[in-house]
Write a protein that holds these residues in place. Sequence first.
Motif, PDB file in Angstrom:
ATOM      1  N   ASP A 136      36.428  33.902  37.606  1.00 18.51           N
ATOM      2  CA  ASP A 136      37.124  34.372  36.473  1.00 18.51           C
ATOM      3  C   ASP A 136      36.790  35.550  35.860  1.00 18.51           C
ATOM      4  O   ASP A 136      35.794  35.956  35.194  1.00 18.51           O
ATOM      5  N   ILE A 137      37.813  36.404  35.417  1.00 18.92           N
ATOM      6  CA  ILE A 137      37.495  37.758  35.050  1.00 18.92           C
ATOM      7  C   ILE A 137      36.869  37.556  33.666  1.00 18.92           C
ATOM      8  O   ILE A 137      35.929  38.406  33.481  1.00 18.92           O
ATOM      9  N   ARG A 138      36.918  36.427  32.872  1.00 19.59           N
ATOM     10  CA  ARG A 138      36.375  36.475  31.824  1.00 19.59           C
ATOM     11  C   ARG A 138      35.012  36.172  31.715  1.00 19.59           C
ATOM     12  O   ARG A 138      34.109  36.249  30.539  1.00 19.59           O
ATOM     13  N   GLU A 139      34.508  35.809  33.077  1.00 20.38           N
ATOM     14  CA  GLU A 139      33.118  35.616  33.295  1.00 20.38           C
ATOM     15  C   GLU A 139      32.398  36.645  33.843  1.00 20.38           C
ATOM     16  O   GLU A 139      30.922  36.674  34.081  1.00 20.38           O
ATOM     17  N   VAL A 140      33.106  37.848  34.196  1.00 20.60           N
ATOM     18  CA  VAL A 140      32.566  38.835  34.909  1.00 20.60           C
ATOM     19  C   VAL A 140      31.821  39.777  33.807  1.00 20.60           C
ATOM     20  O   VAL A 140      32.449  40.260  32.750  1.00 20.60           O
ATOM     21  N   SER A 141      30.569  40.035  34.097  1.00 17.62           N
ATOM     22  CA  SER A 141      29.440  40.423  32.924  1.00 17.62           C
ATOM     23  C   SER A 141      29.554  41.849  33.276  1.00 17.62           C
ATOM     24  O   SER A 141      29.480  42.474  32.026  1.00 17.62           O
ATOM     25  N   ASP A 142      30.204  42.699  34.102  1.00 17.52           N
ATOM     26  CA  ASP A 142      30.237  44.159  34.219  1.00 17.52           C
ATOM     27  C   ASP A 142      31.469  44.713  34.427  1.00 17.52           C
ATOM     28  O   ASP A 142      31.466  45.488  35.253  1.00 17.52           O
ATOM     29  N   LEU A 143      32.259  44.336  33.930  1.00 14.10           N
ATOM     30  CA  LEU A 143      33.956  44.633  33.706  1.00 14.10           C
ATOM     31  C   LEU A 143      33.674  45.962  33.025  1.00 14.10           C
ATOM     32  O   LEU A 143      33.270  46.336  32.116  1.00 14.10           O
ATOM     33  N   THR A 144      34.130  47.136  34.180  1.00 10.37           N
ATOM     34  CA  THR A 144      34.179  48.337  33.749  1.00 10.37           C
ATOM     35  C   THR A 144      35.480  48.995  33.506  1.00 10.37           C
ATOM     36  O   THR A 144      36.468  48.333  34.137  1.00 10.37           O
ATOM     37  N   ASP A 145      35.761  50.209  32.785  1.00 10.96           N
ATOM     38  CA  ASP A 145      36.822  51.055  32.890  1.00 10.96           C
ATOM     39  C   ASP A 145      37.423  51.739  34.108  1.00 10.96           C
ATOM     40  O   ASP A 145      38.256  52.244  34.026  1.00 10.96           O
ATOM     41  N   ASP A 146      36.411  51.704  34.988  1.00 10.62           N
ATOM     42  CA  ASP A 146      36.700  52.652  36.239  1.00 10.62           C
ATOM     43  C   ASP A 146      36.580  51.898  37.507  1.00 10.62           C
ATOM     44  O   ASP A 146      36.216  52.741  38.674  1.00 10.62           O
ATOM     45  N   ALA A 147      37.132  50.714  37.697  1.00  9.84           N
ATOM     46  CA  ALA A 147      37.266  49.993  39.029  1.00  9.84           C
ATOM     47  C   ALA A 147      38.620  50.264  39.587  1.00  9.84           C
ATOM     48  O   ALA A 147      39.419  50.842  38.917  1.00  9.84           O
ATOM     49  N   VAL A 148      38.743  49.981  40.969  1.00  4.99           N
ATOM     50  CA  VAL A 148      39.873  50.015  41.707  1.00  4.99           C
ATOM     51  C   VAL A 148      40.555  48.710  41.730  1.00  4.99           C
ATOM     52  O   VAL A 148      39.702  47.775  42.601  1.00  4.99           O
ATOM     53  N   PHE A 149      41.445  48.131  41.282  1.00  5.84           N
ATOM     54  CA  PHE A 149      41.984  46.692  41.367  1.00  5.84           C
ATOM     55  C   PHE A 149      43.153  46.757  42.425  1.00  5.84           C
ATOM     56  O   PHE A 149      43.929  47.570  42.537  1.00  5.84           O
ATOM     57  N   ILE A 150      42.843  45.806  43.321  1.00  6.71           N
ATOM     58  CA  ILE A 150      43.709  45.608  44.716  1.00  6.71           C
ATOM     59  C   ILE A 150      44.581  44.501  44.568  1.00  6.71           C
ATOM     60  O   ILE A 150      44.181  43.343  44.394  1.00  6.71           O
ATOM     61  N   LEU A 151      45.859  44.371  44.379  1.00  6.18           N
ATOM     62  CA  LEU A 151      47.039  43.199  44.306  1.00  6.18           C
ATOM     63  C   LEU A 151      47.804  43.264  45.515  1.00  6.18           C
ATOM     64  O   LEU A 151      48.346  44.376  46.049  1.00  6.18           O
ATOM     65  N   GLY A 152      48.405  42.136  45.821  1.00  8.98           N
ATOM     66  CA  GLY A 152      49.316  42.026  46.766  1.00  8.98           C
ATOM     67  C   GLY A 152      50.751  42.038  46.030  1.00  8.98           C
ATOM     68  O   GLY A 152      50.823  41.898  45.069  1.00  8.98           O
ATOM     69  N   ASP A 153      51.630  42.336  47.110  1.00  9.75           N
ATOM     70  CA  ASP A 153      53.072  41.555  46.485  1.00  9.75           C
ATOM     71  C   ASP A 153      53.291  40.018  46.583  1.00  9.75           C
ATOM     72  O   ASP A 153      52.669  39.332  46.559  1.00  9.75           O
ATOM     73  N   HIS A 154      54.731  39.863  46.821  1.00 11.18           N
ATOM     74  CA  HIS A 154      55.212  38.546  46.867  1.00 11.18           C
ATOM     75  C   HIS A 154      54.758  37.685  48.129  1.00 11.18           C
ATOM     76  O   HIS A 154      54.851  36.426  48.154  1.00 11.18           O
ATOM     77  N   VAL A 155      54.386  38.319  49.113  1.00  8.00           N
ATOM     78  CA  VAL A 155      53.951  37.954  50.241  1.00  8.00           C
ATOM     79  C   VAL A 155      52.558  37.859  50.299  1.00  8.00           C
ATOM     80  O   VAL A 155      51.812  37.331  51.355  1.00  8.00           O
ATOM     81  N   GLY A 156      51.719  38.233  49.264  1.00  8.23           N
ATOM     82  CA  GLY A 156      50.446  38.288  49.243  1.00  8.23           C
ATOM     83  C   GLY A 156      49.593  39.279  50.021  1.00  8.23           C
ATOM     84  O   GLY A 156      50.061  40.447  50.218  1.00  8.23           O
ATOM     85  N   VAL A 157      48.614  39.149  50.444  1.00  6.58           N
ATOM     86  CA  VAL A 157      47.737  40.263  51.346  1.00  6.58           C
ATOM     87  C   VAL A 157      47.609  39.423  52.483  1.00  6.58           C
ATOM     88  O   VAL A 157      46.978  38.195  52.748  1.00  6.58           O
ATOM     89  N   THR A 158      47.709  40.082  53.674  1.00  6.59           N
ATOM     90  CA  THR A 158      47.376  39.743  55.117  1.00  6.59           C
ATOM     91  C   THR A 158      45.685  39.567  55.355  1.00  6.59           C
ATOM     92  O   THR A 158      45.052  40.050  54.761  1.00  6.59           O
TER      93      THR A 158
END
Lengths: 202, 202
Positions: free
Chosen positions: B136-158
């Motif tokens: 859960d993102i709210r449990e992540v203790s070291d959430l920073t302002d300089d990460a790279v977030f990777i997301l899939g589209d409507h078919v997700g990620v292979t």
Amino acid sequence: MRDFVIIAHKALTTGDFSLNDMPGAAGRMDILCRCINSSLFLSHDLRRDVQVHLVLLGEPEPGKIVRFDGEHIRYLNPDERSAGSLIKKALQKTAGEWETRSTPGVFIKKGGLDTLLTEFREEGRKFIYLHEDGEDIREVSDLTDDAVFILGDHVGVTEEEEQMINEQGAQTISLGPIPLHADHCIILINNEIDRTMAEKVQ
Amino acid sequence: MRDFVIIAHKALTTGDFSLNDMPGAAGRMDILCRCINSSLFLSHDLRRDVQVHLVLLGEPEPGKIVRFDGEHIRYLNPDERSAGSLIKKALQKTAGEWETRSTPGVFIKKGGLDTLLTEFREEGRKFIYLHEDGEDIREVSDLTDDAVFILGDHVGVTEEEEQMINEQGAQTISLGPIPLHADHCIILINNEIDRTMAEKVQ
């Protein structure tokens, strides 16, 4: 049931606008389309327990309410044109004192913010007004799944509207340290309620 | 700098699509337009410290990356057609190994997910992969302002893509109890980082 009320001060109240120019000639109709998306869409599903009420206050007949009902909605896709097309079809119907259905799950009638506030008050519903000066949503101890959330469009909420909302005893809440678009606010509200409800089930 | 990478498996890699049919013939280009909006827009402002990288894997030339840079972007409005129009202009440029600027703040080059992962790894960036099974993102203790977030589209990620992401030591996080669209996820990520950064300042 969760209800979102969006006050759209400029949105046209006629169905003869172009889907190719919703931000311009249609009076920021694009904002409303994104609010529909934010309110109703889940990944591969819809939020069946959510309704959206668009209060359209633009020309030529200010004071129409278009309602999207998540339980019965059909022909709605996530893109702006899809929601815009359903709003357009609703506005092509004659709006009277009582609701008319334009397509499955989409309804139109005459009315303004006062109309909706009166109806919801009679149902005994709780009002929540979104404003950056409000209490942080994460601190709200009694967040429920059946409140009426009231949001403004790109020009916000007028003093007169705010007074009407406050007279209903609305709770004022905020969503974080930075002011956001109405459709982004709706995402955050839905997520907060999803989390609250999931905790209650556990 | 915060970076969002969206993997778009069906999005066309030619600029001759119609802005009137982005969900259909353009290969769900509408999803990418909404991700641009979610990543960059604030109420009456833009997120200058955010970049969005669209990995387009549809026909006719799979493997193009369109980058939106919040610091330099111009001519971008919140509606889908506006973002779509800038993507279209980028795709009308020849994509080479090095980036070409199509309009201020929008760039195109050849490449796929592997290209971006290699570049960011060389910069020493931290990867965060969005997945419903994550922490859960709210449990992540070291959430920073300089990460790279990777997301899939409507078919997700292979599976192959997921393996590539995991090989980079990506942290897997989730955003709540219900799976959401990529653009909705981005709103929640931005809000969580806004809150984390505001707390650090206090």
